[in-house]
Design an enzyme around this catalytic site. Structure first.
Site, PDB file in Angstrom:
ATOM      1  N   ASP A 109       0.874  -1.174   0.000  1.00 11.57           N
ATOM      2  CA  ASP A 109       0.000   0.000   0.000  1.00 11.57           C
ATOM      3  C   ASP A 109       0.908   1.220   0.000  1.00 11.57           C
ATOM      4  O   ASP A 109       1.546   1.526   1.006  1.00 11.57           O
ATOM      5  CB  ASP A 109      -0.899  -0.028   1.254  1.00 11.57           C
ATOM      6  CG  ASP A 109      -1.683   1.276   1.427  1.00 11.57           C
ATOM      7  OD1 ASP A 109      -1.613   2.155   0.546  1.00 11.57           O
ATOM      8  OD2 ASP A 109      -2.381   1.395   2.463  1.00 11.57           O
ATOM      9  N   LYS A 163       2.546  11.426  -3.453  1.00 10.28           N
ATOM     10  CA  LYS A 163       1.529  10.741  -4.259  1.00 10.28           C
ATOM     11  C   LYS A 163       0.617  11.735  -4.971  1.00 10.28           C
ATOM     12  O   LYS A 163       0.068  11.432  -6.029  1.00 10.28           O
ATOM     13  CB  LYS A 163       0.718   9.850  -3.328  1.00 10.28           C
ATOM     14  CG  LYS A 163      -0.173   8.846  -4.015  1.00 10.28           C
ATOM     15  CD  LYS A 163      -0.758   7.928  -2.960  1.00 10.28           C
ATOM     16  CE  LYS A 163      -1.796   6.996  -3.485  1.00 10.28           C
ATOM     17  NZ  LYS A 163      -2.285   6.115  -2.409  1.00 10.28           N
ATOM     18  N   GLU A 217      -7.317   0.688  -4.320  1.00  6.45           N
ATOM     19  CA  GLU A 217      -7.297   0.632  -2.853  1.00  6.45           C
ATOM     20  C   GLU A 217      -8.611   0.151  -2.224  1.00  6.45           C
ATOM     21  O   GLU A 217      -8.599  -0.768  -1.410  1.00  6.45           O
ATOM     22  CB  GLU A 217      -6.865   1.990  -2.290  1.00  6.45           C
ATOM     23  CG  GLU A 217      -5.366   2.192  -2.468  1.00  6.45           C
ATOM     24  CD  GLU A 217      -4.939   3.640  -2.459  1.00  6.45           C
ATOM     25  OE1 GLU A 217      -5.764   4.514  -2.119  1.00  6.45           O
ATOM     26  OE2 GLU A 217      -3.780   3.914  -2.800  1.00  6.45           O
TER      27      GLU A 217
END
Lengths: 189, 600
Positions: free
Chosen positions: B8, B70, B166
């Site tokens: 992740d 990100k 996700e």
């Protein structure tokens, strides 16, 4: 052209139950999805594309017409009278929603937007009603479709014109339902 | 066959896991922590530092400490607000670069440093080499952002076996022990930088995503920034920029207060000499904090409603709503979800870990150690091409199960050998220019009379959500893989347009323009407040009425002063001060509608 019915081993007919078809796709996925497939003999991507074509009534009808009656969708088509009339109502209501949204888009403060609440609630009521009419219309079209499906085996040829009409009905009404739903979402934003 | 790990790669924290005897297990670093802050610090000399050690440098060396990278991956400069403490480089329209001292780094390179650290920690914990990984991305990431994430993995020396969404990963973790069931669930994933909502159908181990919606620029960072702005104004430095030295301290304190307010109802914030001179000391109640955070949380509502509409479901059709992502620890978020979905949400014990656990399960599915589970994910955005009149022609609609392909036939509009430029887009807007430009490619026709050359183009979205294009001349049967020039790497008209727009934005700081805009807003707002008070003023107590009156007075004085920043602040204060009034107006309208419905 790929025959999606044959690819998924379904009978070539106007009506397929969406839930049954979905269950079948789930079973096929558990076996053939590239993540889990033991052999690569089945093109899952193609199978998936065929599923999407058959699961959606509009694309299924289009595909069926292309397979059974090549050329039936070419050229200009007369829009059925009732669909035409429905369009007038819809366009009028959606226009007032558009005017309201345009007005709202210029406002920045929450208080100014709050002052438009009454108008918004009223429009939501109008759209709700319109959505009811459209959904009922679509249900009616599906009833017709199931009726044709029932006599399909005996008499395909004479179903051609009715299917073209139904295809148009599903395309237009389905699209309008999406548009009105979008309006509702925008009003609530 | 080597192991595949699940990763992740989060905006705030990153995690790594591996399947062990049929169960996903997260791996800890040498300090025993499973959560690695997604922070990279570049010391004046020596190797970059990643994780907790880097996080500690944020306050000390903010200009050389990169966080929330990100947000910039797969993006062009100018698209994303540069409200971070480290400097960004690159001309508007070109890919974003981070500038540290004399070096420039791409977001992929910085993400790769985080991935390398996770890889090294995992190798130490497992005592063997790792070379293959599944990496998660927000469901609403577009093609360019997915490709960039994949590249980051490759730069870190990993073969990226799958890019997985996700919320979908979180659903796998939730459903691991419910494989026999048939149910419909929603996953509400509110992370540090992104928000996703996904609706899935679980059927005998098949996890089918039905719809997804979200915003890749909506996350906990926005809540932090709102709280920092509040604190900065309390401290008397309302115009502090993220690059200011004091900002990092404020931000650190804001995040700490946010965390503590999930369990406490009030916290003391104490920042002695936070910029060398000024001190800030005040009590922040949960109610105050929620007033600041609510507008950010409210922005998730429309995405929830859209995902339900796309799935053609109402909240009552769902069996469960699962909360994922650190922000869902906030009582405000839980209460909000309860309201939207009209049910008690499933609050996971560790909302930060579900995504990594799910990525690990997907790694197990791909590696063959997990049986009886398969994931059918979807593409979040419609794929199309630009057609006549600048319209977008959809070829693969959003929420289509992937992998999927669709064909489109092109013909020559002019006789002779010609090339046709195809413009590939992703998005939901009607006009091509309003959508995300994935890139463009040239389609070549063999010499033929007008309308006779035919080239079939096949668009395929693979299981990673990444696009591949194949062109096939139906006459010659020649097939060729089409290289799409990525819109992120190339400068084209769209980019030109973005540049000119960002030049316009550059003038936003010009005081004159700011004042004109603020003045317009004030002139609309003052009559609106008067009208609202006229309608419903009697429902306010005297205190509140006089407070609103005072705020209006501030706006009037600021108008007269001609100071743009002062007017902007006064406007914002009036907006905030009339929140309750606005709520009462909405309530009244609903009340009226109800009584009309009863009588009519």
């Amino acid at each position: 052209m790929t025959d999606c019915f044959a690819l998924l081993n379904e009978p070539r007919r106007p009506w397929l139950d969406p839930d049954t078809l979905k269950d079948k796709m789930h079973k096929l996925s558990a076996e053939h999805h590239p993540d889990v497939a033991k052999d690569a003999s089945v093109d899952f991507t193609e199978m998936n594309a065929a599923y999407h074509t058959l699961h959606d009534p509009k694309s299924r009808l289009r595909h069926l017409l292309e397979l059974e009656f090549p050329g039936s969708l070419a050229g200009s088509m007369d829009i059925p009278f009732d669909i035409n009339r429905l369009f007038e109502t819809m366009a009028r209501e959606r226009h007032s929603v558009g005017v309201f949204l345009e007005k709202k888009s210029h406002l920045k403060s929450p208080l100014e937007i709050a002052l438009l609440s009454s108008e918004k609630i009223e429009l939501l009521g109008v759209l709700e009603k319109l959505l009811g009419v459209l959904t009922q219309k679509l249900d009616g079209i599906f009833m017709q479709l199931k009726f044709i499906d029932a006599v399909w085996e005996d008499d395909r040829a004479s179903s051609r014109d009715a299917l073209v009409d139904i295809y148009q009905g599903v395309s237009y009404v389905g699209r309008w339902i999406d548009q009105v739903r979008e309006d509702v979402l925008k009003l609530n934003e | 066959m080597t192991d595949i790990v699940g990763i992740d790669l989060g905006t705030t924290n990153s995690l790594i896991g591996i399947m062990d005897a049929g169960f996903p297990v997260l791996l800890a670093d040498s300090e025993g922590a499973r959560l690695t802050p997604s922070v990279v610090h570049f010391p004046a000399s020596g190797e970059p530092v990643v994780g907790r050690a880097a996080s500690r440098m944020r306050v000390i060396d903010p200009a050389a400490t990169v966080y929330s990278i990100k947000r910039f991956i797969g993006r062009r400069a100018g698209e994303e607000a540069g409200d971070v403490s480290y400097p960004l480089a690159g001309n508007a329209g070109a890919p974003v670069r981070v500038k540290i001292r004399d070096n420039e780094f791409s977001p992929e390179q910085i993400s790769a440093l985080i991935l390398k650290k996770l890889k090294a920690d995992a190798e130490r914990a497992l005592d063997r080499e790792i070379s293959r990984a599944v990496i998660t991305v927000p469901a609403y990431f577009n093609d360019a952002q997915r490709n960039a994430t994949k590249l980051a993995g490759e730069l870190a020396g990993l073969t990226v076996e799958r890019i997985v969404n996700e919320p979908t990963a979180a659903a796998l973790a939730y459903g691991l022990d419910k494989l026999g069931e048939k149910s419909k669930i929603a996953v509400y994933d509110f992370g540090g930088g992104t928000f996703d909502i996904s609706i899935l159908e679980l059927n005998q181990g098949v996890f089918q995503v039905i719809s997804t919606n979200g915003n890749t620029r909506l996350g906990g960072d926005d809540i932090d920034n709102a709280l920092v702005a509040h604190m900065a104004s309390l401290a008397g430095i309302p115009d502090a920029t993220p690059q200011a030295a004091s900002f990092a301290r404020l931000r650190e304190a804001a995040i700490d207060a946010k965390h503590r307010l999930s369990t406490q109802t009030e916290v003391a914030v104490d920042l002695p000499f936070f910029d060398g001179e000024k001190s800030l000391s005040f009590t922040l109640t949960r109610a105050d904090f929620e007033r600041i955070a609510r507008p950010v949380v409210e922005r998730t509502r429309t995405h929830c409603l859209r995902s339900l509409a796309d799935a053609k479901l109402s909240p009552a059709d769902l069996n469960e709503v699962i909360l994922v992502g650190g922000q869902t620890r906030m009582p405000l978020v839980q209460e909000f979800v309860r309201g939207v979905f009209q049910r008690e949400p499933n609050i996971l014990q560790n909302p930060d870990e579900a995504v990594a656990l799910g990525a690990t399960i997907q790694a197990g599915i791909l590696g063959g150690t997990v049986q009886n589970m398969v994931l059918l994910d979807i593409t979040p955005l419609s794929l199309g091409i630009e057609t006549f009149g600048g319209l977008m022609n959809i070829i693969i609609p959003r929420n289509s199960t992937i992998p999927i392909k669709a064909g489109e036939m092109f013909t020559n509009a002019m006789p002779g050998p010609r090339a046709m430029l195809i413009h590939v887009l992703q998005g939901e807007r009607e006009m091509a220019r309003d959508n995300w430009a994935l890139g463009r490619f040239e389609l070549e026709f063999e010499p033929a009379p007008k309308g006779h050359a035919r080239v079939g183009v096949q668009f395929e979205i693979d299981a990673n959500g990444i696009l591949h294009v194949l062109a096939r001349d139906t006459k010659t049967g020649v097939e060729k893989i089409v290289e799409i020039q990525s819109a992120v790497d190339v400068s084209d008209e769209a980019v030109e347009k973005m540049i000119s727009e960002s030049i316009e934005h550059a003038f936003d700081d010009m005081s004159e323009r700011v004042f004109t805009e603020a003045k317009l807003k004030a002139e609309e707002m003052l009559p609106a407040v008067r009208k609202a008070l006229g309608l419903i003023g009697d429902k306010l107590d005297t205190d509140e009425k006089s407070k609103v009156g005072a705020l209006m007075g501030d706006v009037e004085q600021a108008l007269a002063s001609g100071e743009s920043q002062r007017l902007k602040r006064a406007n914002a204060a009036l907006d905030e001060g009339t929140q309750h009034l606005a709520a009462l107006i909405v309530e009244r309208a609903m009340e009226e509608a109800r009584s009309r419905a009863k009588t009519g």
